[in-house]
Motif scaffolding. Structure first.
Motif, PDB file in Angstrom:
ATOM      1  N   LEU A 189       0.899  -1.192   0.024  1.00 27.31           N
ATOM      2  CA  LEU A 189      -0.098   0.150  -0.045  1.00 27.31           C
ATOM      3  C   LEU A 189       0.858   1.154  -0.106  1.00 27.31           C
ATOM      4  N   LEU A 190       0.289   2.169  -0.802  1.00 30.55           N
ATOM      5  CA  LEU A 190       1.217   3.830  -0.855  1.00 30.55           C
ATOM      6  C   LEU A 190       0.464   4.601   0.142  1.00 30.55           C
ATOM      7  N   GLU A 191      -1.039   4.318   0.252  1.00 29.33           N
ATOM      8  CA  GLU A 191      -1.649   5.058   1.237  1.00 29.33           C
ATOM      9  C   GLU A 191      -2.961   4.237   1.935  1.00 29.33           C
ATOM     10  N   PHE A 192      -3.352   4.924   2.956  1.00 27.32           N
ATOM     11  CA  PHE A 192      -4.298   4.471   3.674  1.00 27.32           C
ATOM     12  C   PHE A 192      -5.378   5.265   4.714  1.00 27.32           C
ATOM     13  N   ASN A 193      -6.385   5.099   4.355  1.00 26.04           N
ATOM     14  CA  ASN A 193      -7.288   5.904   5.350  1.00 26.04           C
ATOM     15  C   ASN A 193      -8.244   5.189   6.360  1.00 26.04           C
ATOM     16  N   VAL A 194      -7.894   5.535   7.504  1.00 24.59           N
ATOM     17  CA  VAL A 194      -8.508   5.289   8.663  1.00 24.59           C
ATOM     18  C   VAL A 194      -9.686   6.123   8.926  1.00 24.59           C
ATOM     19  N   SER A 195     -11.047   5.760   8.378  1.00 24.98           N
ATOM     20  CA  SER A 195     -12.299   6.906   8.656  1.00 24.98           C
ATOM     21  C   SER A 195     -12.996   6.647   9.972  1.00 24.98           C
ATOM     22  N   ASN A 196     -13.668   7.513  10.392  1.00 24.30           N
ATOM     23  CA  ASN A 196     -14.269   7.673  11.607  1.00 24.30           C
ATOM     24  C   ASN A 196     -15.336   6.461  11.765  1.00 24.30           C
ATOM     25  N   ASN A 197     -15.734   5.652  10.947  1.00 25.20           N
ATOM     26  CA  ASN A 197     -16.441   4.517  11.256  1.00 25.20           C
ATOM     27  C   ASN A 197     -15.761   3.133  11.523  1.00 25.20           C
ATOM     28  N   MET A 198     -14.303   3.381  11.568  1.00 19.39           N
ATOM     29  CA  MET A 198     -13.522   2.015  11.836  1.00 19.39           C
ATOM     30  C   MET A 198     -13.036   1.938  13.048  1.00 19.39           C
ATOM     31  N   THR A 199     -12.981   0.799  13.491  1.00 20.54           N
ATOM     32  CA  THR A 199     -12.143   0.404  14.839  1.00 20.54           C
ATOM     33  C   THR A 199     -11.146  -0.655  14.141  1.00 20.54           C
ATOM     34  N   VAL A 200      -9.887  -0.183  14.723  1.00 20.14           N
ATOM     35  CA  VAL A 200      -8.845  -1.347  14.290  1.00 20.14           C
ATOM     36  C   VAL A 200      -8.084  -1.888  15.514  1.00 20.14           C
ATOM     37  N   GLY A 201      -7.617  -3.008  14.978  1.00 22.70           N
ATOM     38  CA  GLY A 201      -6.729  -3.862  16.055  1.00 22.70           C
ATOM     39  C   GLY A 201      -5.463  -3.507  16.185  1.00 22.70           C
ATOM     40  N   ASN A 202      -4.761  -4.317  16.443  1.00 22.54           N
ATOM     41  CA  ASN A 202      -3.279  -4.060  16.686  1.00 22.54           C
ATOM     42  C   ASN A 202      -2.258  -4.326  15.286  1.00 22.54           C
ATOM     43  N   TYR A 203      -1.424  -3.411  14.805  1.00 11.33           N
ATOM     44  CA  TYR A 203      -0.372  -3.642  13.604  1.00 11.33           C
ATOM     45  C   TYR A 203      -1.046  -3.968  12.363  1.00 11.33           C
ATOM     46  N   ILE A 204      -2.194  -3.136  12.169  1.00 10.22           N
ATOM     47  CA  ILE A 204      -2.981  -3.502  11.024  1.00 10.22           C
ATOM     48  C   ILE A 204      -2.223  -3.058   9.573  1.00 10.22           C
ATOM     49  N   LEU A 205      -1.102  -2.175   9.794  1.00 10.37           N
ATOM     50  CA  LEU A 205      -0.186  -1.663   8.778  1.00 10.37           C
ATOM     51  C   LEU A 205       1.256  -2.389   9.057  1.00 10.37           C
ATOM     52  N   ASN A 206       1.300  -3.393   9.671  1.00  6.66           N
ATOM     53  CA  ASN A 206       2.695  -3.726  10.035  1.00  6.66           C
ATOM     54  C   ASN A 206       3.462  -4.178   8.719  1.00  6.66           C
ATOM     55  N   GLY A 207       4.665  -3.824   8.661  1.00  7.45           N
ATOM     56  CA  GLY A 207       5.136  -4.145   7.369  1.00  7.45           C
ATOM     57  C   GLY A 207       4.844  -3.565   5.951  1.00  7.45           C
ATOM     58  N   CYS A 208       4.225  -2.412   6.151  1.00  6.49           N
ATOM     59  CA  CYS A 208       3.686  -1.888   4.785  1.00  6.49           C
ATOM     60  C   CYS A 208       4.818  -0.555   4.652  1.00  6.49           C
ATOM     61  N   SER A 209       6.062  -0.988   4.324  1.00  4.88           N
ATOM     62  CA  SER A 209       7.156   0.024   4.192  1.00  4.88           C
ATOM     63  C   SER A 209       7.018   0.931   3.198  1.00  4.88           C
ATOM     64  N   LYS A 210       6.041   0.742   2.272  1.00  2.00           N
ATOM     65  CA  LYS A 210       6.195   1.841   0.998  1.00  2.00           C
ATOM     66  C   LYS A 210       5.062   2.773   1.364  1.00  2.00           C
TER      67      LYS A 210
END
Length: 371
Positions: free
Chosen positions: A96-117
């Motif tokens: 992934l080059l970009e990511f959007n966590v919007s107001n409706n989301m609940t996230v767990g741990n490390y969801i973008l772990n290793g997304c180095s780009k």
């Protein structure tokens, strides 16, 4: 689970009636498996998943663990109308080059772990939590350049983007973590709902060139300290609480030519060369760092409009011997205000008895004299 694990897909469009993307559902898309299947003639680039499209009106409410682990795609569009939980490691090692966590989301741990780009992150939280990426010093992508904080957030937390050497600090749920610096950030977009920027929030973000804090009411201690390339700061009349050396070391402050740099009644810097300094009538607060390293100043005279003197106001003002407070009311102060000054330092006030009865001024009774 594992529904399309190791499949070679160019595109995925998920229909509106799908409610759950389960664990590992699209993991390893576009990645050659280590299984015994003969893959010697496969060209991975032909199977790169360029985009995952999920309708904004989709019924999806859960994306499971490792759902898109190792998937080769640059963008994903997620629904914004219904509650959505993204489980641990959901996008681990994605390209992934970009990511959007919007107001409706609940996230767990490390969801973008290793997304180095990843270069651009939009999020709705008041904290850019370390658990987006991991817990080690290397987990936050060094290429992250653009940060957009969505509407609804009100606070940039203490140490949110603090950079010092090779480490930075982030406060998450009152716990302090060390993790990789955000010194590559060149642009940060704040929503109109942000009213508070905490201590050390952008400390040392030296690539940051401009920021709009038009609706911010409070900026904490050292919030922009050391942002050496920060030349443009948009400030409105809302900003009335400014912490110690909040803008010290920025190009914006260095380029101020007025003798007194005053923001909405708050003195944040004295640029003059006088030994005896008479403050303008519009100064109601002396912020921390206002007389930082001004050894030539021996006397400061405040008008009757002065209400408060913040911690750090006279740090390293080693020549200061006399402070005159003309206010009829007791001027508010913080602790340790005069600790760095000469033993010969004196404060001249009206109503000395009221000052001596004040819980903070009581500590400095030996400095007090009647006007």
């Amino acid at each position: 689970k594992y529904a399309f694990n190791y499949t070679q897909l160019n595109e995925v469009s998920i229909p509106n009636n799908v409610e759950i993307i389960d664990d590992y559902a699209f993991s390893n898309i576009g990645v050659v498996s280590n299984s015994s299947v003969e893959m010697s003639n496969w060209i991975i680039s032909e199977y790169t998943l360029s985009n995952v499209r999920i309708s904004a009106t989709s019924s999806i409410n859960h994306i499971g663990k490792y759902a898109f682990e190792n998937a080769v795609f640059e963008k994903i569009s997620l629904p914004s109308d219904n509650d959505l939980f993204i489980d641990d490691y959901a996008f681990k090692n994605c390209s992934l080059l970009e990511f959007n966590v919007s107001n409706n989301m609940t996230v767990g741990n490390y969801i973008l772990n290793g997304c180095s780009k990843i270069e651009k992150l939009s999020h709705n939280s008041k904290y850019l939590t370390i658990t987006f990426f991991g817990v080690t010093i290397d987990d936050v992508p060094s290429g992250l350049k653009y940060l957009i904080i969505n509407n609804g957030s009100t606070t940039i937390s203490n140490y949110a983007f603090f950079y010092k050497g090779e480490k930075k600090l982030c406060v998450v749920s009152q716990t302090t973590f060390n993790y990789k610096k955000f010194n590559n950030l060149v642009e940060i977009t704040l929503p109109e709902t942000i009213t508070t920027i905490g201590d050390y929030a952008f400390y040392g973000c030296y690539k940051l060139t401009n920021i709009n804090i038009g609706n911010v009411e409070s900026v904490g201690n050292y919030a922009f300290y050391g942002c050496t390339n920060l030349t443009s700061i948009e400030i409105s009349n809302n900003l009335t609480n400014i912490g110690n050396a909040a803008f010290y070391g920025t190009d914006w402050l260095e380029n101020q030519t007025d003798e007194f740099v005053v923001v909405n009644g708050v003195l944040i810097a004295y640029n003059g060369t006088n030994n005896i300094v008479t403050l303008p009538d519009n100064v109601t607060t002396i912020a921390g760092g206002s007389f930082l390293s001004t050894p030539n100043v021996t006397e400061i005279i405040a008008s009757e409009n002065l209400v408060k003197i913040n911690h750090g106001a006279f740090d390293n003002a080693t020549g200061l011997l006399k402070l005159v407070l003309n206010s009829n009311a007791v001027v508010q102060i913080d602790t340790n205000l005069f600790d760095m000054l000469s033993d010969d330092f004196k404060v001249y006030v009206n109503n000395i008895d009221e000052y001596k009865n004040d819980i903070y001024w009581f500590l400095y009774s030996e400095y007090l004299n009647n006007l």
